[in-house]
Design a protein around this motif. Structure first.
Motif, PDB file in Angstrom:
ATOM      1  N   UNK A  67      46.897  38.132 -17.512  1.00 36.09           N
ATOM      2  CA  UNK A  67      45.510  37.867 -16.721  1.00 36.09           C
ATOM      3  C   UNK A  67      44.483  38.743 -17.308  1.00 36.09           C
ATOM      4  N   UNK A  68      45.046  39.939 -16.657  1.00 37.72           N
ATOM      5  CA  UNK A  68      43.728  41.139 -17.522  1.00 37.72           C
ATOM      6  C   UNK A  68      42.702  40.269 -18.507  1.00 37.72           C
ATOM      7  N   UNK A  69      43.618  40.340 -19.412  1.00 44.45           N
ATOM      8  CA  UNK A  69      42.253  40.006 -20.913  1.00 44.45           C
ATOM      9  C   UNK A  69      41.673  38.509 -20.840  1.00 44.45           C
ATOM     10  N   UNK A  70      41.834  37.970 -19.359  1.00 44.92           N
ATOM     11  CA  UNK A  70      41.672  36.558 -19.649  1.00 44.92           C
ATOM     12  C   UNK A  70      42.429  35.671 -20.378  1.00 44.92           C
ATOM     13  N   UNK A  75      46.473  31.590 -10.508  1.00 38.00           N
ATOM     14  CA  UNK A  75      46.728  30.694  -9.641  1.00 38.00           C
ATOM     15  C   UNK A  75      46.071  31.179  -9.238  1.00 38.00           C
ATOM     16  N   UNK A  76      45.523  32.639  -8.439  1.00 33.20           N
ATOM     17  CA  UNK A  76      44.245  32.331  -7.311  1.00 33.20           C
ATOM     18  C   UNK A  76      44.431  33.891  -7.336  1.00 33.20           C
ATOM     19  N   UNK A  77      43.730  34.613  -6.758  1.00 30.32           N
ATOM     20  CA  UNK A  77      43.347  35.789  -7.256  1.00 30.32           C
ATOM     21  C   UNK A  77      41.782  36.285  -8.235  1.00 30.32           C
ATOM     22  N   UNK A  78      41.772  37.688  -7.793  1.00 32.72           N
ATOM     23  CA  UNK A  78      40.616  37.814  -8.658  1.00 32.72           C
ATOM     24  C   UNK A  78      40.724  39.210 -10.031  1.00 32.72           C
ATOM     25  N   UNK A  79      40.141  39.295 -11.014  1.00 34.66           N
ATOM     26  CA  UNK A  79      40.242  40.034 -11.558  1.00 34.66           C
ATOM     27  C   UNK A  79      38.717  40.444 -12.130  1.00 34.66           C
ATOM     28  N   UNK A  84      33.170  42.378 -13.679  1.00 32.82           N
ATOM     29  CA  UNK A  84      32.883  40.872 -14.396  1.00 32.82           C
ATOM     30  C   UNK A  84      33.898  40.082 -13.245  1.00 32.82           C
ATOM     31  N   UNK A  85      33.790  39.308 -13.195  1.00 37.88           N
ATOM     32  CA  UNK A  85      34.743  38.289 -12.457  1.00 37.88           C
ATOM     33  C   UNK A  85      35.026  37.346 -13.890  1.00 37.88           C
ATOM     34  N   UNK A  86      36.062  37.277 -14.416  1.00 39.24           N
ATOM     35  CA  UNK A  86      36.313  36.913 -15.852  1.00 39.24           C
ATOM     36  C   UNK A  86      37.533  35.301 -15.442  1.00 39.24           C
ATOM     37  N   UNK A  87      37.549  35.387 -14.592  1.00 40.18           N
ATOM     38  CA  UNK A  87      37.583  33.835 -13.994  1.00 40.18           C
ATOM     39  C   UNK A  87      36.254  32.950 -14.063  1.00 40.18           C
ATOM     40  N   UNK A  88      35.142  33.985 -13.403  1.00 46.23           N
ATOM     41  CA  UNK A  88      33.680  32.882 -13.393  1.00 46.23           C
ATOM     42  C   UNK A  88      32.715  32.854 -15.084  1.00 46.23           C
ATOM     43  N   UNK A  89      33.698  33.148 -16.031  1.00 50.60           N
ATOM     44  CA  UNK A  89      33.496  32.860 -17.404  1.00 50.60           C
ATOM     45  C   UNK A  89      33.661  31.850 -18.545  1.00 50.60           C
ATOM     46  N   UNK A  90      32.999  31.204 -18.868  1.00 52.05           N
ATOM     47  CA  UNK A  90      33.428  29.983 -19.374  1.00 52.05           C
ATOM     48  C   UNK A  90      33.727  30.255 -20.987  1.00 52.05           C
ATOM     49  N   UNK A  91      34.412  29.841 -21.581  1.00 58.57           N
ATOM     50  CA  UNK A  91      35.398  30.169 -22.913  1.00 58.57           C
ATOM     51  C   UNK A  91      34.347  31.034 -23.290  1.00 58.57           C
ATOM     52  N   UNK A  94      33.581  33.690 -22.201  1.00 57.32           N
ATOM     53  CA  UNK A  94      34.508  35.021 -21.844  1.00 57.32           C
ATOM     54  C   UNK A  94      35.472  35.432 -23.751  1.00 57.32           C
ATOM     55  N   UNK A  95      34.986  34.800 -24.620  1.00 56.14           N
ATOM     56  CA  UNK A  95      35.006  35.193 -26.422  1.00 56.14           C
ATOM     57  C   UNK A  95      34.525  36.214 -26.275  1.00 56.14           C
ATOM     58  N   UNK A  96      32.985  36.206 -25.886  1.00 53.16           N
ATOM     59  CA  UNK A  96      32.092  37.209 -26.659  1.00 53.16           C
ATOM     60  C   UNK A  96      32.238  38.571 -25.402  1.00 53.16           C
ATOM     61  N   UNK A  97      32.677  38.293 -24.147  1.00 53.24           N
ATOM     62  CA  UNK A  97      33.342  39.915 -23.233  1.00 53.24           C
ATOM     63  C   UNK A  97      33.969  39.918 -24.078  1.00 53.24           C
ATOM     64  N   UNK A  98      34.882  39.638 -24.202  1.00 54.77           N
ATOM     65  CA  UNK A  98      36.639  40.230 -25.030  1.00 54.77           C
ATOM     66  C   UNK A  98      36.075  41.053 -26.306  1.00 54.77           C
TER      67      UNK A  98
END
Length: 251
Positions: A67-70, A75-79, A84-91, A94-98
């Motif tokens: 979860x921490x690495x996206x 299911x619910x919650x915020x990381x 940066x809210x990683x759930x708000x990033x598209x694929x 997210x790849x670029x962020x990692x």
């Protein structure tokens, strides 16, 4: 759900936090049974901290790291990773962020057997488009710092387990990540190599202002960390301070 004492930093500015996790849930459906892999986990990690997530098999610690690495959706919650809210990033984002922020260290090393030690360390910079001479120079410096300068041309199978793990650490460091996730990094090592690896991780966090999150089932080795998060049945049940406070700068 309120986090245990010592889990959250209520007075710390967001800019000084590497991780902010709030009410994190991850449920799986297996037939008619719902598995609560994570059940309302909340905590913070400061920039530059070395933290260990400890739990037995099936406790939820590896799910938490994913979860921490996206690597899988909650299911619910915020990381939030560096706010940066990683759930708000598209694929793609997210790849670029990692690529720009995260390094990984694995239990099984995950080295490419057909590449030399130097080539394995260079690999993340290949993905970042760094030219060959610069990535070779950076990898050579890291191998020297980690005592592997005489093994640059060796294949992984020609190295000991401890040397392979140091090689994995060098590969994680070469792209200069801000946070490193280590999944059971001592699981395939003998006790001496395991202690040397933990001392090295502690030194890296202390000297480079890098944040390290390590998953382990070994409560003794977890004592090298600054803080220890204990996971049981998907819940964060306790937070404690590590008891091994070697002067790592002397290592």
């Amino acid at each position: 759900m309120e986090p245990p004492a010592g889990a959250a930093y209520t007075d710390t500015p967001a800019a000084d936090l590497a991780l902010q996790v709030r009410s994190l849930y991850r449920y799986y459906q297996t037939g008619t049974t719902v598995v609560r892999a994570l059940d309302g986990v909340s905590f913070d990690v400061k920039v530059g901290e070395f933290c260990a997530i400890v739990g037995t098999s099936g406790s939820g610690k590896s799910t938490l790291l994913n979860q921490l690495a996206g690597l899988e959706p909650a299911t619910a919650g915020i990381v939030r990773v560096f706010n940066r809210d990683i759930a708000a990033l598209n694929e793609r984002e997210l790849v670029e962020f990692r690529l720009q922020n995260i390094g990984f260290i694995f239990q099984s090393f995950n080295l490419i057997k057909s590449l030399t030690a130097l080539e394995n360390v260079c690999l993340p910079l290949v993905f970042k488009g760094v030219n060959p001479s610069l990535r070779k120079k950076a990898a050579t410096v890291l191998l020297q710092q980690l005592g592997l300068q005489n093994h640059a041309g060796h294949l992984p199978t020609q190295l000991s387990g401890g040397q392979q793990q140091r090689l994995g650490i060098a590969r994680a460091l070469i792209a200069n990540p801000r946070i490193i996730y280590a999944d059971e990094p001592t699981g395939n090592l003998d006790s001496k190599s395991a202690q040397e690896t933990l001392k090295l991780l502690k030194k890296i966090a202390a000297a480079g202002n890098k944040t390290i999150i390590m998953v382990t089932h070994d409560e003794h080795l977890a004592q090298y960390a600054d803080r220890i998060f204990k996971i049981s049945d998907g819940k964060l049940v306790a937070v404690s301070r590590g008891t091994i406070s070697d002067n790592v700068n002397k290592q």
